[in-house]
Design a protein around this motif. Structure first.
Motif, PDB file in Angstrom:
ATOM      1  N   SER A 113       0.870  -1.187   0.000  1.00 26.81           N
ATOM      2  CA  SER A 113       0.000   0.000   0.000  1.00 26.81           C
ATOM      3  C   SER A 113       0.900   1.228   0.000  1.00 26.81           C
ATOM      4  O   SER A 113       2.088   1.146   0.334  1.00 26.81           O
ATOM      5  N   ALA A 114       0.306   2.337  -0.377  1.00 24.29           N
ATOM      6  CA  ALA A 114       1.094   3.579  -0.406  1.00 24.29           C
ATOM      7  C   ALA A 114       1.525   3.924   1.015  1.00 24.29           C
ATOM      8  O   ALA A 114       0.819   3.647   1.978  1.00 24.29           O
ATOM      9  N   ALA A 140       2.033   5.601   4.433  1.00 20.40           N
ATOM     10  CA  ALA A 140       1.173   6.489   5.224  1.00 20.40           C
ATOM     11  C   ALA A 140       2.020   7.199   6.266  1.00 20.40           C
ATOM     12  O   ALA A 140       3.145   6.791   6.557  1.00 20.40           O
ATOM     13  N   LYS A 152      -0.742  11.465   5.190  1.00 19.49           N
ATOM     14  CA  LYS A 152      -1.398  10.423   4.376  1.00 19.49           C
ATOM     15  C   LYS A 152      -1.891   9.313   5.294  1.00 19.49           C
ATOM     16  O   LYS A 152      -1.141   8.808   6.120  1.00 19.49           O
ATOM     17  N   LYS A 153      -3.157   8.987   5.103  1.00 21.44           N
ATOM     18  CA  LYS A 153      -3.745   7.934   5.934  1.00 21.44           C
ATOM     19  C   LYS A 153      -3.504   6.561   5.301  1.00 21.44           C
ATOM     20  O   LYS A 153      -3.402   6.450   4.088  1.00 21.44           O
ATOM     21  N   PRO A 154      -3.431   5.551   6.150  1.00 20.10           N
ATOM     22  CA  PRO A 154      -3.266   4.198   5.573  1.00 20.10           C
ATOM     23  C   PRO A 154      -4.432   3.849   4.656  1.00 20.10           C
ATOM     24  O   PRO A 154      -5.585   4.209   4.952  1.00 20.10           O
ATOM     25  N   GLU A 155      -4.121   3.167   3.550  1.00 21.85           N
ATOM     26  CA  GLU A 155      -5.164   2.780   2.592  1.00 21.85           C
ATOM     27  C   GLU A 155      -5.975   1.612   3.148  1.00 21.85           C
ATOM     28  O   GLU A 155      -5.453   0.784   3.891  1.00 21.85           O
ATOM     29  N   ALA A 156      -7.220   1.607   2.763  1.00 24.92           N
ATOM     30  CA  ALA A 156      -8.050   0.453   3.135  1.00 24.92           C
ATOM     31  C   ALA A 156      -7.596  -0.760   2.315  1.00 24.92           C
ATOM     32  O   ALA A 156      -7.160  -0.603   1.176  1.00 24.92           O
ATOM     33  N   ARG A 205      -7.387  -3.664  -0.210  1.00 25.42           N
ATOM     34  CA  ARG A 205      -8.082  -3.869  -1.486  1.00 25.42           C
ATOM     35  C   ARG A 205      -8.081  -5.357  -1.817  1.00 25.42           C
ATOM     36  O   ARG A 205      -7.180  -6.097  -1.421  1.00 25.42           O
TER      37      ARG A 205
END
Lengths: 666, 297
Positions: free
Chosen positions: A542-543, A545, A557-561, A563
């Motif tokens: 993930s990108a 954060a 930047k928030k952690p991505e959910a 996927r």
């Protein structure tokens, strides 16, 4: 009656189906692997091979065998040339038949079970020298001036010094005349008699090898040791009862019958020992193989064994000729001793080898006869033609020859080179690796034969571990390249008594310094290696954060959910224990069934294998091709995050239990 | 019921049922007996790789020998335990054997009665088995001792004779053991149908229907009736033995031909079927939520 017929019919249908399964099973598992076709690669370039040995000690012997008393009376002439750089003031004689004189000799006081045959003498044997004189001298008998026992061993008479009346200058020659009488022991370690069968090895007074620096490489006969001697020519006349058949080193050049006895003359050049056998029950077969007259002497009813031995020579002789240079002698004699004299089996002498095994050895899936024949034949190069010091560096013969034997057997029979049957096969490499891994760290390989704690230790290290070390190098560097290097060594040092230094110099030039380092560590320093893998990790990609300070100011930047179609960052760490380093392949298996191969040059103690991809890493297999035979523990070479199951074992164990219940149950 | 008039299909199905019963019982007991070995192999981590335990059966046996080296002590303990279980299994297998013999010998009998009869006959079968085992052990021991006694006498004999003589003696011992095994089969088969006493009584009854017969003829009838019953028992055992061994071997060979682990395949197939059911249910739920009418096709 009809009911019986019907019931049996059902059984017959089941049996027929089972027979069909069996047929299919055997066709699937038991088809022998055809020998691979010779590769059409360019002809290898070999160094020139010496045609003749530097002759130091040549022998002319006349011996008469009394088959009732098992005594040999003999006269011997030794033509000796001082090829060393210094004047000689003494000679050293090996009287190895004295090893069986009494229970206090170095040989017989060794803990038995630790020796090669594991048997003690039941009837004792010895050699008495009646006279030793220098031809052309004053006729003085030098024998009374000898030392009475081996150095530092008052109970042993196998290694005796005889002072010379005057120094023998470098390049000078000397002819010695001896008279001796042998009393053969009941068969111990390849020498002696059983009934009317006689195997006569280490039987005549023999000079120790003279090294280039003017010292004699002399040593008392130790139960774990073999031999070392100078090259020369041998002319031997054997006088035996006419009913006896004889096999001996060299070529038979004369045969005279006289009053129920036969005098057989043998001649051979460029060898360093002479052995022979005589028995009134031998049967013989001869065949010309690769330009060599091969003769087999075998007991009655051993026709199948004789054929198996000849078949082995038919393959192995040309094979070894190609690998290690042409066999230079016109004859080769194979002796299959009777079952009661099995202690004389499995031994090598110049142009004469002994095999062994009961008459039913060829029945079943084992290849005992083939293994022994190929092994002893291989000795004609490593023991016979190279003639390294087997007492000081036994691995140079037995170890290299064990590798050569495994290579020949696997070339001929594939993976079932030792055993093939009942759906299972066992290879020489696998067996060598088993013994090597079991005792690999006990002692170093490169040490004197007498220095090993036990013969079992010597067997596992000198034979099996050396073969495993060379087998590993062959798999790492490529079999063709390594075999070429060994072939260069065998050709370059023919008749030269090479040492470890000579071998390493060839490995340096033909392979590289890493190979020399590995060989030195593995053979001389008890070095080991164990590749292992402990865990696998997978994390969705993930990108990043967090809080980032960029040119446009602070950004959070928030952690991505998570996927559904995430990519994964996978990692596995491979470890190397021990000090040996070999490049190794690492096979990664992914959830989607795909595989990747990564390489590690083996340097450092850990190696991180990282991967990013759409599928999770589910399995790792270090060294999937099983190149590193030296790997101490192969059970830690892999890891899988899938469930550990053993379906093949379950089915095999289940069926075995069913069969056992059938045999012993109701 | 007269066996001669019993429909052939029924009789065949009884034979098949008896064979199947024995195969199932043997498979279950063999699974139990072999389980310690399976656990030991799995504990060795030799099967933890991506290829599972297939590596143990690779040509050359490098990994199989490694398993023996690394897991030798565990395997040895497991094998000892497995042998104990095997012995217990051999004893327990007498119960299904008795039921199967009853199935072959008696056409009409409820299953529960057959099972009860199996349990009732168990002590008798066990005693007969122990007697036969003792006799067989004594025979093999005698053959072995005789072989050892012959050894010095054959010291100067032909090499083949020296090695064949003890094997031949042991072979004779094994043949005698086989004969004992056959005798055991015959001894325990009739109880599944009728007792020895009833057999003799039957023979006597049959001979009474022949008043003109001489006493010797009556005795012969008694003996022949007894012998007929015994022969029938032997046939039952022969059929069951062939059926059971063929089924075990055939299954094993078939498994090997079809690839490893039929059990795993069945599990995988069940899992796929369950997943399909789940997907179908999910689809139906979504369609219902979307207001569609779901129809089974």
């Amino acid at each position: 009656m009809r009911r019986v017929t019907q019931d049996l019919l059902i059984g017959a249908v089941f049996s027929a189906l089972s027979g069909w399964f069996l047929h299919a099973l055997l066709l699937g598992a038991g088809t022998p692997k055809a020998a691979p076709a010779p590769s059409k690669a360019a002809e290898p370039v070999w160094p020139a091979v010496a045609e003749s040995a530097p002759k130091v000690a040549s022998y002319a012997i006349e011996a008469k065998l009394d088959t009732e008393l098992h005594r040999i009376s003999g006269r011997e002439t030794i033509h000796f040339v001082n090829r060393s750089s210094t004047a000689l003031h003494e000679l050293w004689f090996h009287l190895y038949l004295n090893a069986f004189k009494n229970d206090k000799t170095l040989f017989l006081r060794s803990p038995f079970g630790a020796g090669r045959s594991g048997d003690k003498a039941k009837e004792y044997g010895y050699v008495d020298v009646k006279k030793l004189a220098i031809r052309g001298g004053d006729g003085q008998d030098l024998w009374p001036t000898r030392d009475k026992h081996s150095p530092d061993d008052p109970d042993d008479e196998t290694d005796l010094r005889v002072p010379l009346p005057s120094p023998l200058e470098p390049g000078s020659e000397l002819t010695l005349e001896l008279e001796f009488e042998d009393q053969l022991p009941e068969l111990v370690e390849r020498t002696g008699f059983v009934g009317s069968y006689h195997f006569v090895g280490q039987w005549f007074p023999k000079l120790a090898r003279l090294e280039a620096n003017g010292t004699f490489a002399h040593f008392a006969f130790h139960a774990q040791s073999e031999f070392y001697a100078d090259f020369g020519d041998y002319d031997v006349t054997l006088d035996v009862p006419s009913a006896f058949r004889v096999g001996a080193t060299g070529s038979r050049v004369s045969e005279v019958h006289d009053h129920g006895r036969t005098r057989l003359g043998y001649h051979v050049e460029n060898v360093h020992d002479f052995a022979w056998t005589a028995w009134d029950k031998f049967e013989t077969r001869s065949e010309r193989i690769a330009g060599t007259e091969v003769r087999v002497l075998y007991p009655p009813h051993h026709e199948q064994n004789a054929e198996a031995e000849l078949a082995s020579v038919r393959f192995a002789l040309p094979h070894f000729n190609a690998r290690y240079g042409a066999y230079p002698y016109p004859t080769l004699t194979l002796v299959h001793p009777p079952e009661t004299a099995s202690n004389s089996g499995g031994m090598e002498y110049p142009t004469l080898i002994t095999t062994g095994g009961p008459w039913y050895s060829t029945i079943g899936g084992g290849r005992f006869i083939e293994v022994v024949t190929t092994h002893e034949l291989g000795h004609q190069w490593f023991y016979g033609l190279l003639a390294s010091n087997e007492h000081a560096e036994p691995y140079l013969d037995e170890g290299f020859n064990s590798y050569a034997e495994a290579d020949a057997m696997e070339t001929q029979y594939g993976a079932g080179s030792v055993f093939s049957g009942f759906g299972l096969s066992a290879s020489s490499s696998a067996l060598n690796r088993l013994f090597s891994a079991a005792r690999g760290g006990d002692e170093k390989v490169n040490q004197g034969a007498a220095d090993f704690a036990t013969f079992r230790s010597l067997g596992a290290l000198v034979y099996s571990r050396t073969a495993t070390v060379l087998g590993t190098l062959a798999r790492v560097y490529g079999k063709e390249r390594f075999n070429h290097a060994l072939g260069v060594y065998a050709r370059k040092f023919r008749f030269q008594h090479p040492t470890t230094v000579d071998f390493m110099s060839v490995m340096q030039s033909e392979l590289d310094s890493r190979a020399v380092t590995a060989l030195t560590l593995a053979l001389s320093e008890r070095a080991t290696v164990d590749y292992l893998v402990r865990e696998i990790s997978n994390a969705p990609l993930s990108a990043a954060a967090g809080v980032f300070d960029g040119p446009s100011g602070r950004e959070q930047k928030k952690p991505e959910a998570p996927r559904d179609t995430a990519e994964y960052a996978s990692r596995v760490v491979v470890y190397r224990h021990g000090t040996l380093q070999f490049p190794v392949e690492i096979e990664l298996g992914f959830e989607d069934g795909s595989k990747q191969l990564r390489r590690w040059d083996g340097s450092g103690f850990t190696f991180n294998v990282d991967n990013e991809g759409p599928s999770r890493l589910v399995s790792v297999n270090v060294d999937p091709q099983q190149r590193i035979l030296l790997d101490d523990d192969r059970s830690n070479n892999w890891l899988s995050i899938q469930a550990n199951s053993a379906p093949h074992v379950r089915e095999s164990a289940l069926y075995a239990a069913q069969v056992l219940l059938g045999a012993f149950g109701p | 019921v007269n066996a001669n008039v019993e429909p052939r299909l029924t009789r065949l199905s009884r034979s098949a049922a008896a064979g199947m019963l024995l195969w199932i019982s043997r498979t279950v007991l063999a699974l139990l007996a072999s389980y310690p070995v399976l656990l030991a192999v799995r504990a060795s981590s030799m099967t933890a790789g991506p290829e599972g335990d297939a590596v143990l059966f690779q040509p050359g046996s490098l990994m199989l020998l490694e398993l023996l080296r690394v897991g030798g002590p565990w395997l040895s303990s497991a094998a000892t335990f497995a042998l104990v279980l095997l012995g217990l299994s051999a004893i327990l297998e007498l119960i299904p054997l008795a039921v199967a013999l009853d199935l072959l010998a008696t056409p009409d009998r409820p299953l529960l009665q057959r099972a009860a009869r199996g349990f009732r006959l168990f002590p008798r079968f066990l005693a007969l088995g122990v007697i036969a085992l003792l006799a067989q052990s004594a025979l093999l021991l005698a053959a072995s001792l005789l072989g050892a006694a012959f050894k010095p006498m054959l010291a100067s004999a032909d090499e083949r004779l020296r090695s064949i003589a003890p094997i031949a003696l042991m072979g004779l011992g094994l043949l005698a053991c086989g004969w004992f095994g056959g005798a055991l089969d015959i001894a325990r088969a009739p109880p599944a149908s009728t007792s020895c006493r009833i057999n003799v009584a039957r023979g006597a009854g049959a001979s009474r229907r022949l008043p003109e017969a001489a006493p010797a003829t009556r005795v012969v009838r008694c003996v022949s009736e007894y012998g007929r019953q015994r022969a029938r028992g032997a046939r039952c055992h022969l059929v069951l033995g062939v059926l059971r061994s063929s089924a075990c071997f055939g299954t094993n060979a078939g498994t090997r031909l079809r690839g490893p682990s039929i059990g795993d395949r069945i599990r995988a197939r069940l899992a796929r079927a369950l997943a399909r059911c789940g997907a179908r249910a999910e689809r139906r739920k979504r369609l219902n939520q979307a207001g569609c009418t779901f129809r089974y096709s």
